[in-house]
Design an enzyme around this catalytic site. Structure first.
Site, PDB file in Angstrom:
ATOM      1  N   CYS A  80     -27.453  15.644 -11.958  1.00 46.69           N
ATOM      2  CA  CYS A  80     -28.646  14.819 -11.820  1.00 46.69           C
ATOM      3  C   CYS A  80     -29.286  14.194 -13.245  1.00 46.69           C
ATOM      4  CB  CYS A  80     -29.907  15.472 -11.237  1.00 46.69           C
ATOM      5  SG  CYS A  80     -30.934  14.557 -10.507  1.00 46.69           S
ATOM      6  N   HIS A 178     -27.106  18.569  -6.981  1.00 54.29           N
ATOM      7  CA  HIS A 178     -27.701  20.033  -7.569  1.00 54.29           C
ATOM      8  C   HIS A 178     -26.827  20.943  -6.727  1.00 54.29           C
ATOM      9  CE1 HIS A 178     -31.357  18.456  -9.900  1.00 54.29           C
ATOM     10  NE2 HIS A 178     -31.420  17.614  -9.262  1.00 54.29           N
ATOM     11  N   GLU A 180     -26.510  24.015  -7.898  1.00 52.98           N
ATOM     12  CA  GLU A 180     -26.840  25.317  -8.435  1.00 52.98           C
ATOM     13  C   GLU A 180     -27.956  25.694  -7.193  1.00 52.98           C
ATOM     14  OE1 GLU A 180     -30.018  22.254 -10.090  1.00 52.98           O
ATOM     15  OE2 GLU A 180     -27.803  22.404  -9.856  1.00 52.98           O
TER      16      GLU A 180
END
Length: 200
Positions: A80, A178, A180
């Site tokens: 991002c 994202h 994660e």
């Protein structure tokens, strides 16, 4: 071979990236100072606000040292806002905004819209088996890709169909989304494999 991957710990999902990296066999450490940067084989730049991270890199006297390591071939992964910071060119940035650079792409800031227009979709990513669930939060996309960079994924359906959301250039990897936050560590696994191939 265990590699040490730093996570730029100025803003964003630092703990989530550290956890994902550790779960795929890397030694992950937060990086806020040059002495910490000097100990790592690679660096992850998390999401957040790209203009804020740019300012914080300067405030912590990390902008120059990180840029120098990148130019020397240090592997890096940006998600991002990290994608924006690793791009050579940015559209929609604020006056004076700078990037670390390294990937021959033009990235459009907040391309998918505001926070309320955040969305999720499955992606096919080159080098990863099976679909990867992408979470896009005020995300950028890649408008132009230079000859040295390779497109790894595009949005496949909806209003943003065809937009480029993952790119690799040598030891540098960027995604608009994202990984994660999903619990799926395959993007981090891909990056750790890039790091191992680079530093061995």
């Amino acid at each position: 071979m265990t590699v040490t991957v730093g996570v730029l710990a100025l803003q964003g999902d630092v703990r989530e990236h550290v956890h994902a990296l550790e779960s795929v066999g890397a030694h992950a450490v937060p990086v806020r100072r040059q002495r910490e940067l000097d100990t790592v084989d690679a660096l992850v730049i998390p999401g957040g606000e790209s203009t804020t991270i740019d300012k914080l890199l300067r405030a912590f006297e990390l902008f120059g040292p990180v840029q120098e390591r990148l130019r020397d071939g240090m592997p890096a992964y940006g998600s991002c806002a990290g994608m924006i910071l690793l791009a050579d060119r940015v559209l929609g940035g604020i006056e004076g905004q700078q990037t670390l650079g390294g990937i021959d792409v033009t990235v459009r800031r907040n391309a998918f819209g505001r926070q309320v227009e955040s969305f999720e979709t499955d992606l096919d990513i080159a080098g990863i088996d099976g679909p990867v669930h992408g979470v896009f939060i005020r995300a950028p996309w890649v408008e132009e890709v230079g000859p040295a960079a390779t497109v790894l994924a595009r949005v496949e359906s909806g209003p943003a169909a065809g937009r480029i959301v993952a790119v690799r250039q040598g030891p540098l990897l960027v995604t608009s989304f994202h990984p994660e936050v999903t619990g799926d560590t395959r993007v981090h696994q891909l990056f750790v494999e890039i790091v191992r191939d680079t530093v061995q």
